[in-house]
Structure formats: C-alpha cells, structure tokens
Design an enzyme around this catalytic site. Structure first.
Site, PDB file in Angstrom:
ATOM      1  N   LYS A  79       9.745 -23.992  -1.853  1.00 48.65           N
ATOM      2  CA  LYS A  79       8.399 -23.480  -2.143  1.00 48.65           C
ATOM      3  C   LYS A  79       8.412 -22.190  -2.968  1.00 48.65           C
ATOM      4  CE  LYS A  79       5.527 -25.766   1.192  1.00 48.65           C
ATOM      5  NZ  LYS A  79       6.449 -26.449   2.151  1.00 48.65           N
ATOM      6  N   GLU A 101      -3.271 -21.025   1.057  1.00 47.66           N
ATOM      7  CA  GLU A 101      -3.481 -21.766   2.295  1.00 47.66           C
ATOM      8  C   GLU A 101      -2.094 -22.066   2.860  1.00 47.66           C
ATOM      9  OE1 GLU A 101      -3.133 -23.292  -0.593  1.00 47.66           O
ATOM     10  OE2 GLU A 101      -1.582 -24.700   0.028  1.00 47.66           O
ATOM     11  N   SER A 367      15.070 -30.283   0.979  1.00 48.41           N
ATOM     12  CA  SER A 367      14.014 -29.349   0.564  1.00 48.41           C
ATOM     13  C   SER A 367      14.014 -28.033   1.336  1.00 48.41           C
ATOM     14  CB  SER A 367      12.650 -30.025   0.696  1.00 48.41           C
ATOM     15  OG  SER A 367      12.452 -30.542   2.000  1.00 48.41           O
TER      16      SER A 367
HETATM   17  C1  PLP Z   1       6.262 -27.711   2.618  1.00 52.21           C
HETATM   18  C2  PLP Z   1       7.527 -28.448   2.715  1.00 52.21           C
HETATM   19  C3  PLP Z   1       7.625 -29.801   2.306  1.00 52.21           C
HETATM   20  C4  PLP Z   1       6.448 -30.610   1.869  1.00 52.21           C
HETATM   21  O1  PLP Z   1       5.805 -30.168   0.723  1.00 52.21           O
HETATM   22  P1  PLP Z   1       5.941 -30.916  -0.676  1.00 52.21           P
HETATM   23  O2  PLP Z   1       4.913 -30.294  -1.522  1.00 52.21           O
HETATM   24  O3  PLP Z   1       5.693 -32.375  -0.434  1.00 52.21           O
HETATM   25  O4  PLP Z   1       7.318 -30.679  -1.158  1.00 52.21           O
HETATM   26  C5  PLP Z   1       8.864 -30.406   2.356  1.00 52.21           C
HETATM   27  N1  PLP Z   1       9.960 -29.754   2.803  1.00 52.21           N
HETATM   28  C6  PLP Z   1       9.899 -28.461   3.215  1.00 52.21           C
HETATM   29  C7  PLP Z   1      11.140 -27.814   3.698  1.00 52.21           C
HETATM   30  C8  PLP Z   1       8.693 -27.778   3.179  1.00 52.21           C
HETATM   31  O5  PLP Z   1       8.649 -26.499   3.594  1.00 52.21           O
END
Ligand code: PLP
Length: 386
Positions: A79, A101, A367
């Site tokens: 993010k 948000e 992610s």
């Molecule tokens: C917020 C988040 C997501 C989901 O958000 P996307 O916009 O779909 O990427 C996925 N993995 C992690 C670790 C997150 O913090």
C-alpha cells in the site's frame, strides 16, 4: 446512498476534481516527480522488493514459484507504493490536508506514514466497529499524528468509512486531497493507483530475466480486495497473452454461504463509490455486507480494471475460503519461514487449485506480512485447528 453522494460531488466540485483528472498524468511524468518518487521508493520503502524463489514451496507444487516480497516494504505491504505517489501528487496540486478511508487500518497507516514524512495534516475515516477490532493500527495512526474519525453509519465498517471520506471531500474540495487506497473510486483513481502500483510488475520483469533468462512467467497470481496489488502485479503483463493472470478473491465461509466477499462470483454490474463495476448487491441495489477473515479483502466491489479482466476472460478469477487461506498461511510459514498477511494467503491457497508442472514459472505477489494477523493465527493455534 453512496451513489447519490458521488453524484452531488460531481456536480458541485467539478472544477477541483477536474484539476486532478486533467493533471495527474502530466505531473506523474514530470522528471522531478519521477526523481522524488523513485528515490523514496528506493531509500524509504526499500525497493526493489526481492523476487524470491521459494524452493520448498516449489517442490511441494512441482513448479518453480517466485514470491514478490511486498511484505518486506516499509509498513509491511504494497500500500505504501500508492500513498507515496499520491502524497507527492497532492503536494504538487497545492493541497495541505489529506483524508483517507481505511478498513483494517493498513491503508490508514500507510497514509499517516507519508503525511508524517511530509508534515501534512492527516484525517483517516474508519468504521467504528473496525476501530474496536484494529486497536494496534489505530494506535499507529495516532502515533504518526493522524486524526482517526469514526464512521458510525450503516455497518460501521469500510464501506461506511468510504462514504464519510467522500462526504468530507465534497465539503473541502479546494485544500483537501483524498488518498484512495485501491484501484476503486471515481476516475482517475483506478488508473492512477494502478500506475503507482505497476512498479511491482516492472521489477518482476527484470528480476525474472536476471534469474531465469526470460522476463515472462507462465502465471502471475495475486489476491484481490479492491484490486491494487493485483493491478500492480498484472500491469506489465496485460499485453503478454502467454502470461496467465490469476486473481484470487475471498470466498469467506464459501461462495454460496452468505458470508463471502467473492465479488465476481456474487456481484452484478452497479455503481459503488464513483465507479461502475461488479458490486455485491441485493435485487434493488442495496450493497450487501461482505465477509472475509482478512479485513483487506472484505470489500463488496472490485476495481473496474478487474471487472474488465473478468468479462473479457483475460483474467482467471478464483476464490479461497477463510479456512483455505489460514491453511496456506501456515504452510508457507512452515516451509519457508515467512508469515504472510491473511490477504496474501488467499493467493497462496490458489496454488492448490491450479494444474502446474515443472515447465511453468509462477510469480505470486506476497502483498503483505502477517504481523497484523497474529491475533487470528494465535486463535487458530489455540483451537488447534491446524
Ligand atoms: C489492503 C491489502 C490487500 C487488498 O487490497 P488490494 O487493493 O486488493 O491490493 C491485500 N493484501 C494486503 C497485505 C493488504 O494490506
């Protein structure tokens, strides 16, 4: 309700919003912008994030699996790539107040982080229920100097926090920039956020070339909440027909359980938070409350890019249940010594559903890291369900 909000916003604030729409590409292409963006990604976020060949995981699935380590970024997830980009953009648009948000608080923390970095006022809208559930992230945001404002309407979760943020933006169009955390919201957000996150696949291409001699994997896999880490992972492969793009949604207790967040399976075309896409909704267009064990995937929509990938068949959409995701998280932890975020664990769970062989090359976007999910993991260990 949220649609009306956006429409009144479109009417009353067209001029300020137009500045963002018409200038974002021009600003993003300025050499000075790119210099600052790239140097912060390198020295502050810690990019490039490694592309790691997970040998024991690969052996288990009989195919080479490379993990794109977004979990190693500053603040623990992908993010921050987007919030760094948007704070630089906001500065150049002359904004001195930032709103955002947040659901689980990950995007709120990433936003509060870049606001601290730049000394800019930060207000984060968060559902009252989420504030209770996510105390450590609320504390982080406060320590970083952000004001956390509870959203008390509806189900008191992410969707309601987004409504509050949009309402704020309507009332403060001149001095405020709204940092949206995924590839959702009105144009230009889906495009802009995808571009900021595209650094993920830009790096994958040269890193994979270094390791295998080819820039192109056979499969790229990412989880989808709103879809920003998936958009970043797919971006530079969209026009490479040989690369299969696999998006993994959260099935919750099961797609047909009534407790799910698998938007492409359950949603219908509709408008949510300013873009037309698939939305989980009732017959008369009321948004249906989604469920996922991972707060980051607990959203009743997906970005319009993903709706297009789904409709056109360019993307393959799978889903993983809460239980499958938890199992995949423990598997990765025991095989590789990496505790993943529950969101990323959904992408890992999809490995079970694919027919892979030793000739394939799989890149999976990890992610985020699992620190924030230790409460859930501890419960699983106590109940010895794993
Ligand atoms: C917020 C988040 C997501 C989901 O958000 P996307 O916009 O779909 O990427 C996925 N993995 C992690 C670790 C997150 O913090």
């Amino acid at each position: 309700m949220e649609n009306l909000e956006v429409h009144s916003f479109l009417k009353c604030c067209t001029r300020m919003w137009k500045k963002l729409r018409t200038r974002y590409l021009e600003i993003m292409h300025e050499p000075a912008f790119q210099n600052e963006f790239q140097s912060l990604l390198r020295d502050y976020v810690g990019r490039p994030s490694p592309l790691y060949l997970a040998k024991r995981l690969s052996a288990m699935y009989n195919t080479p699996i490379y993990l794109k380590r977004e979990d190693l970024n500053h603040t623990g997830a992908h993010k921050i790539n987007n919030t760094i980009g948007q704070i630089l953009l906001a500065q150049r648009l002359g904004k001195h107040r930032i709103i955002a948000e947040t659901g689980a608080g990950q995007h709120g923390v990433a936003t509060a982080t870049v606001c601290a970095l730049k000394g800019i006022e930060c207000i984060v809208y968060m559902g009252e229920k989420d504030i209770e559930r996510q105390a450590p992230n609320v504390a982080r945001m406060k320590m970083l100097g952000a004001k956390v404002v509870p959203a008390t309407s509806g189900s008191k979760t992410l969707k309601d926090a987004t409504n509050e943020a949009i309402r704020d933006w309507i009332n403060n169009p001149v001095d405020t920039h709204y940092i949206i955390g995924s590839v959702v919201g009105p144009h230009p957000y889906p495009d802009m956020v995808a571009r900021f996150q595209s650094v993920i696949s830009e790096e994958i291409r040269w890193q994979l070339k270094e390791k295998t001699g080819s820039e192109l994997p056979t499969h790229v896999i990412a989880c989808v909440g709103g879809g920003s880490n998936a958009a970043g992972t797919f971006y530079h492969f969209l026009d490479e027909g040989s690369v299969e793009l696999i998006a993994v949604e959260a099935a919750g207790h099961g797609v047909n359980s009534g407790m799910s967040a698998a938007t492409t399976q359950l949603g219908k075309p509709g408008v949510l938070h300013g873009s037309r896409s698939y939305v989980m909704q009732t017959e008369d267009g009321q948004v249906v409350e989604p469920h996922s064990i991972s707060a980051g995937l607990d959203y009743p929509g997906i970005g319009p890019l993903h709706a297009h990938l789904f409709d056109s068949g360019r993307g393959t959409f799978l889903s993983a249940t809460d239980e499958e995701a938890v199992k995949a998280a423990f598997l990765l932890t025991r095989l590789e010594g990496i505790i993943p975020a529950l969101e990323s664990a959904h992408a890992l769970a999809a490995l079970e559903q694919l027919q892979l062989n030793e000739k394939d090359t799989v890149v999976l976007c990890l992610s985020g890291r699992g620190d924030k999910d230790m409460g859930t993991y501890m419960k699983v260990m106590e109940e010895q369900t794993i």
